[in-house]
Design a protein around this motif. Structure first.
Motif, mmCIF file in Angstrom:
data_model
loop_
_atom_site.group_PDB
_atom_site.id
_atom_site.type_symbol
_atom_site.label_atom_id
_atom_site.label_comp_id
_atom_site.label_asym_id
_atom_site.label_seq_id
_atom_site.Cartn_x
_atom_site.Cartn_y
_atom_site.Cartn_z
ATOM 1 N N SER A 31 0.852 -1.188 0.000
ATOM 2 C CA SER A 31 0.000 0.000 0.000
ATOM 3 C C SER A 31 0.888 1.238 0.000
ATOM 4 N N ALA A 32 0.288 2.371 -0.259
ATOM 5 C CA ALA A 32 1.015 3.637 -0.255
ATOM 6 C C ALA A 32 0.183 4.671 0.472
ATOM 7 N N SER A 33 0.813 5.368 1.408
ATOM 8 C CA SER A 33 0.147 6.469 2.095
ATOM 9 C C SER A 33 0.330 7.718 1.251
ATOM 10 N N LEU A 34 -0.771 8.344 0.922
ATOM 11 C CA LEU A 34 -0.717 9.494 0.031
ATOM 12 C C LEU A 34 -1.193 10.761 0.722
ATOM 13 N N HIS A 35 -0.491 11.820 0.474
ATOM 14 C CA HIS A 35 -0.895 13.162 0.879
ATOM 15 C C HIS A 35 -1.254 13.288 2.364
ATOM 16 N N PRO A 36 -0.360 12.876 3.254
ATOM 17 C CA PRO A 36 -0.687 13.089 4.670
ATOM 18 C C PRO A 36 -0.695 14.571 4.998
ATOM 19 N N CYS A 37 -1.679 14.977 5.738
ATOM 20 C CA CYS A 37 -1.784 16.358 6.176
ATOM 21 C C CYS A 37 -1.484 16.354 7.667
ATOM 22 N N THR A 38 -0.294 16.763 8.040
ATOM 23 C CA THR A 38 0.122 16.676 9.431
ATOM 24 C C THR A 38 -0.146 17.950 10.219
ATOM 25 N N ARG A 64 -4.939 6.400 1.607
ATOM 26 C CA ARG A 64 -4.018 5.311 1.320
ATOM 27 C C ARG A 64 -4.615 4.456 0.211
ATOM 28 N N HIS A 65 -3.762 4.014 -0.699
ATOM 29 C CA HIS A 65 -4.176 3.076 -1.743
ATOM 30 C C HIS A 65 -3.623 1.703 -1.385
ATOM 31 N N PHE A 66 -4.487 0.692 -1.385
ATOM 32 C CA PHE A 66 -4.084 -0.696 -1.220
ATOM 33 C C PHE A 66 -4.115 -1.321 -2.608
ATOM 34 N N TYR A 67 -2.936 -1.656 -3.117
ATOM 35 C CA TYR A 67 -2.811 -2.151 -4.479
ATOM 36 C C TYR A 67 -3.120 -3.650 -4.535
ATOM 37 N N ILE A 68 -4.036 -4.027 -5.399
ATOM 38 C CA ILE A 68 -4.450 -5.416 -5.554
ATOM 39 C C ILE A 68 -3.884 -5.991 -6.841
ATOM 40 N N LEU A 69 -4.049 -5.269 -7.931
ATOM 41 C CA LEU A 69 -3.635 -5.748 -9.246
ATOM 42 C C LEU A 69 -3.036 -4.590 -10.018
#
Length: 124
Positions: A31-38, A64-69
């Protein structure tokens, strides 16, 4: 339409499989965490557009995007599916490809608080 019907018939199983995957470390590794706003409050983001120029937008929280395919050129088979984490979803994706649909990717996106305000998406 046929592929859409297959997905709709399996939607409940997809949901359950993803919920189970949330406790699987392999799912988090893929998965990838995208654009965290801290910051406290909204964050401003400038994004370069493929057509040139820059578009700015406000957002709060993160997603977050969880990549499946993911389809991969010059690889046999032409797409790689995370069968160990998402076995049912991968079986359905294979069926959809066999129907003749060109599947590029499958992923699940999640949003995290505090408010999870994510601006409108723009396609290029």
């Amino acid at each position: 339409q046929q592929a859409k019907d297959v997905v709709e018939r399996n939607w409940g199983r997809f949901r359950l499989e993803f919920q189970r995957a949330l406790v699987d470390l392999d799912a988090w590794r893929q998965s990838a965490s995208l654009h965290p706003c801290t910051d406290k409050g909204l964050c401003w983001e400038n994004r370069k557009l493929s057509s040139g120029g820059v578009a700015g937008r406000w957002h709060d929280g993160a997603w977050r995007h969880f990549y499946i395919l993911q389809k991969q050129e010059k690889v046999t088979p032409s797409f790689q599916c995370s069968r160990s984490v998402y076995p049912h979803i991968c079986r359905v994706m294979v069926r959809i490809v066999q129907m003749g649909l060109d599947v590029m990717r499958a992923q699940v996106s999640t949003a995290e608080g505090p408010i999870s305000f994510i601006g409108a998406h723009r396609s290029s």
